[in-house]
Structures are given as C-alpha cells and as structure tokens.
Scaffold this motif. Structure first.
Motif, short mmCIF file in Angstrom:
data_model
loop_
_atom_site.label_atom_id
_atom_site.label_comp_id
_atom_site.label_asym_id
_atom_site.label_seq_id
_atom_site.Cartn_x
_atom_site.Cartn_y
_atom_site.Cartn_z
N SER A 302 0.92 -1.05 0.31
CA SER A 302 -0.26 -0.16 0.44
C SER A 302 1.01 1.25 0.04
O SER A 302 0.72 2.45 -0.34
CB SER A 302 -0.89 0.09 1.43
OG SER A 302 -0.20 -0.34 2.51
N ASP A 303 2.48 1.46 0.68
CA ASP A 303 3.01 2.71 0.78
C ASP A 303 3.80 2.51 0.49
O ASP A 303 4.79 3.50 0.48
CB ASP A 303 2.50 2.93 2.41
CG ASP A 303 1.03 2.93 2.88
OD1 ASP A 303 0.37 4.21 2.45
OD2 ASP A 303 1.12 2.64 3.85
N GLY A 304 4.59 1.67 0.09
CA GLY A 304 5.99 1.35 -0.52
C GLY A 304 7.34 1.21 0.51
O GLY A 304 7.00 0.54 1.99
N PRO A 305 8.23 0.86 -0.06
CA PRO A 305 9.50 0.46 0.73
C PRO A 305 9.34 1.88 2.39
O PRO A 305 10.71 1.19 3.51
CB PRO A 305 10.58 0.28 0.12
CG PRO A 305 10.24 1.36 -0.66
CD PRO A 305 8.86 1.08 -1.35
N ARG A 306 9.79 2.49 1.68
CA ARG A 306 9.29 3.77 2.55
C ARG A 306 8.86 3.79 4.61
O ARG A 306 9.06 4.97 5.24
CB ARG A 306 9.29 5.13 2.79
CG ARG A 306 10.44 5.42 1.70
CD ARG A 306 10.88 6.83 0.89
NE ARG A 306 11.80 7.31 0.10
CZ ARG A 306 12.96 7.63 0.02
NH1 ARG A 306 13.67 8.02 1.44
NH2 ARG A 306 14.08 7.85 -1.03
N SER A 307 7.92 2.91 3.37
CA SER A 307 6.88 2.67 5.09
C SER A 307 7.48 1.45 5.86
O SER A 307 6.54 1.51 7.31
CB SER A 307 5.34 2.49 4.70
OG SER A 307 5.20 1.35 4.47
N ILE A 308 7.97 1.09 5.95
CA ILE A 308 8.20 -0.74 6.80
C ILE A 308 9.09 -0.55 7.63
O ILE A 308 9.55 -1.29 8.81
CB ILE A 308 8.71 -1.73 6.16
CG1 ILE A 308 10.34 -1.21 5.45
CG2 ILE A 308 8.01 -0.99 4.88
CD1 ILE A 308 10.82 -2.81 4.51
N GLY A 309 9.99 0.96 7.90
CA GLY A 309 11.10 1.87 8.95
C GLY A 309 11.07 1.63 10.27
O GLY A 309 12.35 -0.37 11.02
N ASP A 310 9.64 1.30 10.61
CA ASP A 310 10.00 1.36 12.67
C ASP A 310 9.46 -0.88 12.57
O ASP A 310 9.98 -0.75 13.70
CB ASP A 310 8.55 1.72 12.81
CG ASP A 310 7.16 1.36 12.01
OD1 ASP A 310 7.26 1.22 10.81
OD2 ASP A 310 6.38 1.49 12.69
N LEU A 311 9.06 -0.63 11.69
CA LEU A 311 8.75 -2.13 11.95
C LEU A 311 9.91 -3.43 11.90
O LEU A 311 10.31 -4.11 12.40
CB LEU A 311 7.89 -3.45 10.53
CG LEU A 311 6.33 -2.72 10.42
CD1 LEU A 311 6.13 -2.78 9.02
CD2 LEU A 311 5.51 -2.99 11.33
N LEU A 312 11.00 -2.93 10.87
CA LEU A 312 12.38 -3.27 10.81
C LEU A 312 12.94 -2.83 12.48
O LEU A 312 13.49 -3.92 12.73
CB LEU A 312 13.41 -2.53 9.57
CG LEU A 312 12.66 -3.30 8.16
CD1 LEU A 312 13.65 -2.88 7.37
CD2 LEU A 312 12.79 -5.00 8.22
N ASP A 313 13.16 -1.52 13.05
CA ASP A 313 13.05 -1.43 13.94
C ASP A 313 12.85 -2.46 15.15
O ASP A 313 13.47 -2.56 16.13
CB ASP A 313 13.23 -0.13 14.47
CG ASP A 313 14.17 0.91 13.36
OD1 ASP A 313 14.31 0.89 12.72
OD2 ASP A 313 13.55 2.10 13.10
N ALA A 314 11.64 -2.44 15.18
CA ALA A 314 10.86 -3.15 16.33
C ALA A 314 10.90 -4.89 16.43
O ALA A 314 11.78 -4.98 17.56
CB ALA A 314 9.55 -3.13 16.09
N SER A 315 11.27 -5.26 15.19
CA SER A 315 12.04 -6.82 14.95
C SER A 315 13.51 -6.66 15.48
O SER A 315 13.66 -7.38 16.05
CB SER A 315 11.95 -7.34 13.47
OG SER A 315 12.51 -8.37 13.41
N HIS A 316 13.93 -5.60 16.08
CA HIS A 316 14.95 -5.90 16.34
C HIS A 316 15.47 -6.20 17.55
O HIS A 316 15.95 -6.72 18.07
CB HIS A 316 16.67 -4.78 16.17
CG HIS A 316 18.11 -4.82 16.24
ND1 HIS A 316 18.83 -5.75 15.91
CD2 HIS A 316 18.48 -4.26 17.43
CE1 HIS A 316 19.93 -5.63 16.88
NE2 HIS A 316 19.42 -4.81 17.35
#
Ligand code: ADP
Ligand code: MG
Length: 403
Positions: A302-316
């Motif tokens: 829906s929003d493209g790759p710039r929208s996934i940053g917080d999910l990567l951070d939260a995964s870490h």
C-alpha cells in the motif's frame, strides 16, 4: 552465453573434467528482510534473493565413467567421485555433501515417481560431472549453502529431465541440507534462492508452504539494503538456537497449540499468566514477529518501502530484548544505521553474531558506511564487512552453452 564468467567457468570445468560442459545454471544467496525464528514455528518469513550467485557447469559423465557423479569446486582442490548407485546420506560429507546430497534427493524422488507414475523411466539416471563457482561468501549469513543446492538442483532437474517445479526443487535442497549435510534448517533459504525476483521479496507461509512474490520497489525510491557482516560468530550459536526452539515448543505445548503460529498478539495477556517470564518473552518475539511480517507485506503493497522502517526497528528490539539473540556488535551496527539516515535496521539471520541489514537511501549510504567503520573502531570491535545487496532473480531454470 558470452559472459566472460562463463568462458572462465567452461575452462575450469574442462581442466577438471576433461571436456567442455553442457551448460551453466545458477542460483543466488539470500537475505532475510524480516521474520526471524518464525520458520520452525510454522510462521511467516520475507527473504529475498541477492545479486550474488553460485554458478554450476554440468556435463555428462565421461564415457568410461557411466553412472558416476563427479563434483569439483573453485572452493577446493578436491574432486569427489561416487557411483550414483552408492549415493546415500551416510556416504557423503564435507562440501560435496551439498551438491551430491541434492543428486541423492533428486534420484530418490525420481525413483519414487517411477514406481507410481512412469515405470522404468528413471531406472538408470545418467552420471554427470559438475563444477561449482560461487560468489556467495561462506558463513556471512547469505546462505552460500542454499545457492549451491539450488544451482545443482536446477541443473540436474534439466539434465535428468525430471520436470520438477521451483517449489519442489526448493524442497529437494532442504532435504539435502537436512539429511545429507545434517543441518536442521527450514525451507526459507531454498525458497528465496529458487523463487526470488528482481526488486521483490518472497513471502513464505511456513505452515501452508504457500509463497507469494512481493515487490519491494527499492529501485524507484532510490533505496538500498546495506548488509553489515560483523564477522562475529559465537560458540554457543548452535546451543542457543536449540534452546530457543525448545522454549518455543514448550510455550506452544503449555498453551495447548501445535505451534506458536496458532496464537496471536491477543493471546499474549493470558500467555503471560501461564508462562514463566523467559518463556513468555521468547514466545512474544515469535508472535509479534509474525505480525510484523504480515504488516510489512501490507505496507509494501500500500505505501512502499519507505513505510516499513519502524517494523524493521521493532523486529530488532524484539530479538535483542525478548528473544535475546543479539550481540553488542549487531546492536551497534543497528543503532549506528538508525542514527545516520537509515529508514530502518535490524539484525538478520539466526543471531549470536552474523549480519545486520539497513534500509538506506542511496545518497546516504557512503556516509553511513564510514560512520559504521568509525564506530566499530572506536569500540575496538573487529572491522565489519559492508556490502550492498540488490533483490534479484532466483535460480535460472535453463542454461545451455548455446543459449
Ligand atoms: P552459509 O550461511 O553460508 O549457508 P553454511 O554453513 O550453511 O553457511 O554453508 C557453508 C558450506 O557450504 C561450506 O562450508 C561448504 O561446505 C559449502 N559451500 C559453500 N560455498 C561453496 C563453494 N563455492 N563450493 C563448495 N562448497 C561450498
Ligand atoms: Mg546455510
């Protein structure tokens, strides 16, 4: 195929096997974008194939060596030879267990098919010679093993005319790795290597085994994925992996479900009541990670790759605090990336060392790389290896010399 690599490979093959090859087949390594320790909990993973590949050159066995498999690699001076009739997991070891394990698994599969479907068609599979040349570094968390398995699988699938699908070949690679090599790995690596597409990830449901290609859209947004290989590997990685698996199984059994995949974040409060703190946190990582993978797929669409940053951070954070598989070097790589222009960052792979990844705008990447090297020096950590990976096409299904 006019690529100089193929000319070089043909020469390497001829030097080792005495005649030119029939063709070349290749398969890539992989990086997991998100979805860690979810595969054996029958959950979701989202890896992608990278632009580093293993290439195999393959030809028929020499006239005086019918029914023999003969494998070589630029990685070793050794040439390993075995009669196809003698292929068995117990007969294989070392690096050649990867390609010969695939040959064994394919021969078994062909034998099973010939009993049920095409009698006698595969009773005598022809021998072959195979040479491996891989640009996937070993042990850097990029799955050099799956690259070799999948390249060998596509080559033999065509040479033996087995007609197996990419998904079936991924499973063959996993069987080889589990049974011939003896590594209890899931099917993520081989799925990414077989099914990857340019600028896309492979969304894999490890319960239904269904797969879907998810466009990443990095190129259009001028984004890159930087891998930071800490070159740290801990002795307790194997034991730590086994302990995490055991915790997950214990949590699922306590909650009365077959696997943690059967639970959702809504179940967490009642899980907290029934599980000890450590087991609860282990399970919480897996359950929230599954959620993050699904959310990543939705947001990419829906929003493209710039929208996934917080999910990567939260995964870490989840892997660091709940699953406890990070190490100071990985935390430093992730924090430095986040503070220096990355959209998101996380450790990737099994943990206790290995690599982190950062999603970063192309223009910011050189400064980020310099800063990471500087911070590692400041803390007297070993200098990491930095490289950009581009989500790329999976295994090639055809590769004749005269294509
Ligand atoms: P990775 O994370 O890179 O997949 P593994 O331990 O799973 O690490 O697999 C690495 C092994 O795969 C090596 O030890 C070797 O046996 C085999 N391998 C990798 N690359 C090659 C190659 N180019 N030629 C032969 N064997 C290889
Ligand atoms: Mg591997």
């Amino acid at each position: 195929m006019s690529d100089p690599l193929f000319a070089e490979l043909a020469a390497e093959f001829e030097a080792r096997h005495g005649r030119p090859p029939l063709g070349f087949w290749s398969a890539p390594g992989r990086v997991n974008l998100i979805g860690e320790h979810t595969d054996y909990n029958r959950g979701f993973v989202l890896p992608f194939a990278i632009d580093r590949r293993a290439v195999v050159a393959l030809g028929p066995a020499a006239p005086d060596a019918q029914g023999v498999a003969r494998v070589s690699s630029t990685f070793s001076d050794e040439i390993v030879e075995i009669a196809l009739a003698d292929l068995a997991p117990a007969a294989l070891d070392g690096w050649s267990a990867y390609p010969l394990g695939v040959a064994w698994a394919l021969a078994e599969r062909a034998a099973a098919a010939s009993e049920t479907e095409v009698p006698a068609a595969t009773s005598t599979l022809p021998g072959f010679a195979l040479h491996i040349h891989s640009a996937v570094p070993i042990g850097a968390g990029l799955s050099s093993s799956a690259a070799i398995e999948c390249a060998t699988a596509v080559a033999l699938n065509e040479f033996w005319q087995l007609g197996l699908t990419p998904t079936e070949l991924a499973r063959i690679g996993q069987i080889a790795e589990n049974q011939a090599v003896g590594a209890p790995t899931g099917i993520m690596d081989q799925s990414a290597s077989m099914l990857g597409r340019t600028d896309a990830a492979v969304f894999l449901d490890c319960r239904s085994m269904s797969t879907e290609s998810v466009p990443l859209g990095l190129a259009a947004e001028d984004l890159e994925i930087l891998v930071i290989d800490t070159r740290v590997s801990h002795d307790h990685a194997t034991g730590g992996y086994a302990a995490r698996r055991a915790s997950c199984e214990f949590a699922a059994a306590t909650m009365g479900v077959g696997s943690l995949r059967d639970l959702t974040p809504a179940d967490l409060p009642r899980m907290q009541e029934r599980l000890d703190d450590e087991t609860f946190r282990r399970a919480r990582h897996v359950i929230t990670e599954n959620d993050r993978v699904e959310e990543t797929v939705r947001r990419l669409e829906s929003d493209g790759p710039r929208s996934i940053g917080d999910l990567l951070d939260a995964s870490h954070v989840s892997m660091r605090d709940d699953f406890e598989i990070s190490v100071p070097e990985l935390d430093l790589a992730v924090a430095t990336a986040q503070a220096n222009g990355a959209i998101g960052a996380r450790m990737t792979g099994g943990g206790f060392g290995g690599s982190a990844l950062a999603l970063v705008p192309r223009a910011q990447r050189p400064a980020l790389e310099a800063r990471i090297l500087e911070r590692f020096r400041e803390l007297s950590f070993r200098q990491p290896d930095l490289f950009v990976v581009h989500p790329s096409a999976g295994a090639t299904m055809k590769g004749h010399v005269d294509d």
